[in-house]
Design a protein around this motif. Structure first.
Motif, PDB file in Angstrom:
ATOM      1  N   ALA A 214       0.827  -1.220   0.000  1.00 15.72           N
ATOM      2  CA  ALA A 214       0.000   0.000   0.000  1.00 15.72           C
ATOM      3  C   ALA A 214       0.853   1.259   0.000  1.00 15.72           C
ATOM      4  O   ALA A 214       0.494   2.262  -0.619  1.00 15.72           O
ATOM      5  CB  ALA A 214      -0.936  -0.006   1.198  1.00 15.72           C
ATOM      6  N   GLY A 215       1.989   1.234   0.707  1.00 18.85           N
ATOM      7  CA  GLY A 215       2.817   2.436   0.790  1.00 18.85           C
ATOM      8  C   GLY A 215       4.100   2.332  -0.021  1.00 18.85           C
ATOM      9  O   GLY A 215       4.943   3.211   0.046  1.00 18.85           O
ATOM     10  N   PHE A 216       4.259   1.254  -0.792  1.00 23.39           N
ATOM     11  CA  PHE A 216       5.486   0.985  -1.545  1.00 23.39           C
ATOM     12  C   PHE A 216       6.697   1.038  -0.609  1.00 23.39           C
ATOM     13  O   PHE A 216       7.719   1.645  -0.901  1.00 23.39           O
ATOM     14  CB  PHE A 216       5.634   1.978  -2.704  1.00 23.39           C
ATOM     15  CG  PHE A 216       6.138   1.344  -3.972  1.00 23.39           C
ATOM     16  CD1 PHE A 216       5.406   0.370  -4.626  1.00 23.39           C
ATOM     17  CD2 PHE A 216       7.353   1.720  -4.528  1.00 23.39           C
ATOM     18  CE1 PHE A 216       5.865  -0.221  -5.809  1.00 23.39           C
ATOM     19  CE2 PHE A 216       7.827   1.143  -5.710  1.00 23.39           C
ATOM     20  CZ  PHE A 216       7.068   0.168  -6.345  1.00 23.39           C
ATOM     21  N   LEU A 240      -0.455  -5.332  -5.793  1.00 22.92           N
ATOM     22  CA  LEU A 240      -0.046  -3.953  -6.085  1.00 22.92           C
ATOM     23  C   LEU A 240      -1.074  -3.301  -7.005  1.00 22.92           C
ATOM     24  O   LEU A 240      -1.707  -3.983  -7.814  1.00 22.92           O
ATOM     25  CB  LEU A 240       1.319  -3.945  -6.768  1.00 22.92           C
ATOM     26  CG  LEU A 240       2.524  -4.283  -5.894  1.00 22.92           C
ATOM     27  CD1 LEU A 240       3.780  -4.386  -6.762  1.00 22.92           C
ATOM     28  CD2 LEU A 240       2.730  -3.247  -4.810  1.00 22.92           C
ATOM     29  N   PRO A 241      -1.227  -1.959  -6.915  1.00 19.59           N
ATOM     30  CA  PRO A 241      -2.171  -1.276  -7.804  1.00 19.59           C
ATOM     31  C   PRO A 241      -1.768  -1.448  -9.266  1.00 19.59           C
ATOM     32  O   PRO A 241      -0.592  -1.687  -9.562  1.00 19.59           O
ATOM     33  CB  PRO A 241      -2.034   0.202  -7.407  1.00 19.59           C
ATOM     34  CG  PRO A 241      -1.287   0.219  -6.132  1.00 19.59           C
ATOM     35  CD  PRO A 241      -0.520  -1.050  -6.023  1.00 19.59           C
ATOM     36  N   LYS A 412      -5.937  -6.379  -2.818  1.00 20.55           N
ATOM     37  CA  LYS A 412      -5.568  -5.350  -3.797  1.00 20.55           C
ATOM     38  C   LYS A 412      -6.542  -4.172  -3.783  1.00 20.55           C
ATOM     39  O   LYS A 412      -6.139  -3.018  -3.947  1.00 20.55           O
ATOM     40  CB  LYS A 412      -5.554  -5.998  -5.178  1.00 20.55           C
ATOM     41  CG  LYS A 412      -5.157  -5.082  -6.299  1.00 20.55           C
ATOM     42  CD  LYS A 412      -5.143  -5.892  -7.568  1.00 20.55           C
ATOM     43  CE  LYS A 412      -4.823  -5.044  -8.760  1.00 20.55           C
ATOM     44  NZ  LYS A 412      -4.456  -5.889  -9.890  1.00 20.55           N
ATOM     45  N   LYS A 413      -7.808  -4.450  -3.558  1.00 23.43           N
ATOM     46  CA  LYS A 413      -8.810  -3.370  -3.504  1.00 23.43           C
ATOM     47  C   LYS A 413      -8.441  -2.363  -2.417  1.00 23.43           C
ATOM     48  O   LYS A 413      -8.505  -1.162  -2.622  1.00 23.43           O
ATOM     49  CB  LYS A 413     -10.200  -3.958  -3.214  1.00 23.43           C
ATOM     50  CG  LYS A 413     -10.887  -4.420  -4.472  1.00 23.43           C
ATOM     51  CD  LYS A 413     -12.403  -4.354  -4.313  1.00 23.43           C
ATOM     52  CE  LYS A 413     -13.048  -4.903  -5.565  1.00 23.43           C
ATOM     53  NZ  LYS A 413     -13.728  -6.179  -5.347  1.00 23.43           N
ATOM     54  N   LEU A 420      -4.362   5.655  -3.688  1.00 25.29           N
ATOM     55  CA  LEU A 420      -4.996   6.860  -4.235  1.00 25.29           C
ATOM     56  C   LEU A 420      -4.994   7.997  -3.222  1.00 25.29           C
ATOM     57  O   LEU A 420      -4.722   9.150  -3.567  1.00 25.29           O
ATOM     58  CB  LEU A 420      -6.443   6.556  -4.649  1.00 25.29           C
ATOM     59  CG  LEU A 420      -6.611   5.858  -5.992  1.00 25.29           C
ATOM     60  CD1 LEU A 420      -8.082   5.578  -6.271  1.00 25.29           C
ATOM     61  CD2 LEU A 420      -6.024   6.731  -7.115  1.00 25.29           C
ATOM     62  N   ILE A 421      -5.278   7.660  -1.962  1.00 25.32           N
ATOM     63  CA  ILE A 421      -5.293   8.677  -0.902  1.00 25.32           C
ATOM     64  C   ILE A 421      -3.923   9.348  -0.810  1.00 25.32           C
ATOM     65  O   ILE A 421      -3.805  10.568  -0.721  1.00 25.32           O
ATOM     66  CB  ILE A 421      -5.665   8.034   0.460  1.00 25.32           C
ATOM     67  CG1 ILE A 421      -7.109   7.524   0.417  1.00 25.32           C
ATOM     68  CG2 ILE A 421      -5.455   9.014   1.601  1.00 25.32           C
ATOM     69  CD1 ILE A 421      -7.518   6.720   1.654  1.00 25.32           C
TER      70      ILE A 421
END
Ligand SMILES: Nc1ncnc2c1ncn2[C@@H]1O[C@H](COP(=O)(O)OP(=O)(O)OP(=O)(O)O)[C@@H](O)[C@H]1O
Ligand SMILES: [Mg+2]
Ligand SMILES: [Zn+2]
Length: 502
Positions: A214-216, A240-241, A412-413, A420-421
């Motif tokens: 989520a935060g890489f 991952l996105p 992943k969702k 995005l946030i």
């Protein structure tokens, strides 16, 4: 005067430099001489033989006399076999075997002795860079590079398979047949055959992987053999996105320069070089300063399994890309800079035999062996790994529970929402924030701050360690979609801090 010029260019690192291929023919000279000047590399000098044969084998004649090719500007060293085609075309124009206005065209391609046009590296970058600077430019490239024209919207790109095809490009009736027609980019991905649902138990490690994705954040997993570290790492790309269009372009350019022809990168890369890999293969380099694994992993994952087994100089060379998100390699007079924004996922055993601190197996290592093994990865490298966890072997009972585990699609969702946030708030992911940005974007209420302070004291943390906790807790809050970081988030982040000792 028998003279002509044709536009081409070459790739220097991640930059494109325009080149003019000039040809002058002195047909009065009694001896046949064919010369290429303008700091060509050996590959380009060999182009003489290919061009000479290809012209004759394509039904043209190689002009008599003194044929001089100049690659201008002549003060920079050029490399690549893609000058073959512009050289051949320029010779045919100068000798009046072709009569076209070629001013608006850029030409690239290698030629075989029989006149066949072969694909070359770097086409994605060449097309995009030149097209961005000049709307009216048209291109002639090898058919073998056709897919790489997919990102070009407004410029004509023609693809040819044989030198003789060049005649038809300038025939308005016939040239439609030669227009590049690459497949549409697939944004809907083929599902990976791997899934997080295959991993039984391991909720702590899965949670760490989710936060890392989520935060890489870079991730280090330590655990005994068979605990599932490799299994988890290989499944991280599935949560991952999706890649953005810009990321696809950037990654495709890198693969194109590296030499993967016609490969459009629409899935986040997962690179797992072996621990015997050389610095040049990891960082980039070699005779033509090619990108290395850190750049091939750009926008995706660099997985270093058996981390301490890598050569010390390889591990140390990760410092710059981990810090800056790009890598600079220099060799002879060539300096190349490539993007290298990857997520490092590293796995290791706690000691050479693998079983230190394992509940069921005895460790057979001496204390010195254990300490030396853990010294291989230096402090500055560890400091750049936000999330560090221990992965114990899953309990046998847990392996047999029948309840189903959460799927990659579901995880992943959440990851995509959290990403995005972050992008909206600060234009990048939390794992990539520098110190200044951490101050600017990660604010704590006073109660939460004093909780962090006490924890930092208790665990004797450094400034860098505290920053890591801030970044991880920011991602934890973003996964919940909450603006404020809570004490709970900080407490969870502390669990992932690890330490330099085992
Ligand atoms: N939690 C788990 N759920 C399902 N299968 C598992 C789990 N943990 C391990 N396995 C099985 O054990 C195999 C070995 O795991 P893996 O190769 O990931 O271990 P490792 O931690 O990388 O070990 P090593 O330190 O030897 O590299 C996996 O391929 C998988 O079949
Ligand atoms: Mg493994
Ligand atoms: Zn051991």
């Amino acid at each position: 005067m028998k003279y002509s010029k044709v536009n081409s260019a070459y790739v220097s690192g991640f930059e494109v430099k325009p080149i003019i291929v000039e040809v002058d023919i002195n047909s009065k000279a009694t001896q046949q001489i064919f010369k290429i000047v303008g700091m060509p590399s050996t590959a380009i000098l060999e182009s003489q033989k290919r061009v000479f044969s290809a012209i004759r084998n394509s039904g043209f004649t190689f002009p008599n006399g003194n044929v001089t090719v100049n690659l201008a500007p002549s003060n920079i060293k050029k490399q690549g076999t893609h000058f073959d085609l512009p050289i051949a075309v320029s010779i045919l124009l100068a000798s009046k075997q072709l009569n076209f206005d070629i001013n608006n065209y850029y030409i690239f391609g290698e030629i075989g002795l029989n006149g066949e046009i072969r694909g070359v590296p770097g086409i994605t970058l060449l097309l995009l860079d030149i097209a961005n600077k000049n709307k009216n430019t048209k291109f002639i490239i090898p058919k073998e590079n056709e897919e790489e024209a997919v990102f070009i919207k407004n410029n004509d790109v023609f693809v040819i398979e044989k030198l003789i095809d060049i005649i038809n490009i300038f025939n308005i009736e016939k040239n439609k047949m030669y227009k590049a027609n690459p497949k549409k980019i697939e944004y809907e991905k083929v599902e990976s055959s791997l899934n997080f649902s295959e991993i039984k138990g391991q909720y702590f490690a899965k949670r760490a992987a989710e936060i890392a994705a989520a935060g890489f954040h870079n991730l280090l997993m330590t655990g005994s053999p068979g605990s599932g570290k490799t299994m988890i790492a290989r499944r991280i790309p599935t949560i991952l996105p999706e890649m953005t269009h810009e990321e696809m372009i950037e990654s495709t350019k890198i693969y194109s320069i590296y030499g993967f022809l016609n490969k459009v990168i629409n899935k986040r890369p997962f690179r797992s070089p072996h621990h015997s890999a050389s610095t040049a293969s990891i960082i980039g380099g070699g005779a033509d300063s090619k990108p290395g694994e850190v750049s091939l992993a750009n926008n995706g994952i660099l997985f270093l399994d058996e981390f301490p087994e890598f050569r010390t100089d390889v591990i140390e060379s990760l410092r710059q890309p981990l810090e800056d998100g790009f890598v600079t390699i220099s060799r002879a007079k060539l300096i190349a800079t490539y993007p290298a924004k990857f997520m490092l996922v590293a796995a290791q055993n706690p000691c050479p035999c693998g079983y230190y601190s394992d509940n069921e197996h005895e460790c057979s290592c001496s204390l010195n062996q254990i300490l030396n093994y853990n010294k291989k990865v230096s402090g500055p490298i560890y400091d750049r790994i936000d999330i560090r966890i221990k992965v114990p072997r899953v309990k046998i009972d847990e392996m047999f529970v029948s309840s189903s585990e959460e799927t990659s699609q579901a995880i992943k969702k959440r990851v995509e929402k959290a990403s995005l946030i972050q992008i909206k708030r600060q234009g990048k992911l939390n794992g990539k924030l520098d110190q200044k940005e951490i101050k600017k974007y990660i604010k704590l209420d006073s109660k939460v701050e004093s909780f962090l302070k006490n924890g930092a004291k208790k665990f004797k943390m450094t400034g860098r360690g505290i920053n890591r906790i801030l970044k991880i807790s920011r991602t934890i809050a973003d996964l919940k979609g909450l603006e404020k970081i809570t004490i709970e988030d900080i407490a969870e982040a502390f669990q992932f801090r690890g330490d330099n000792n085992i």
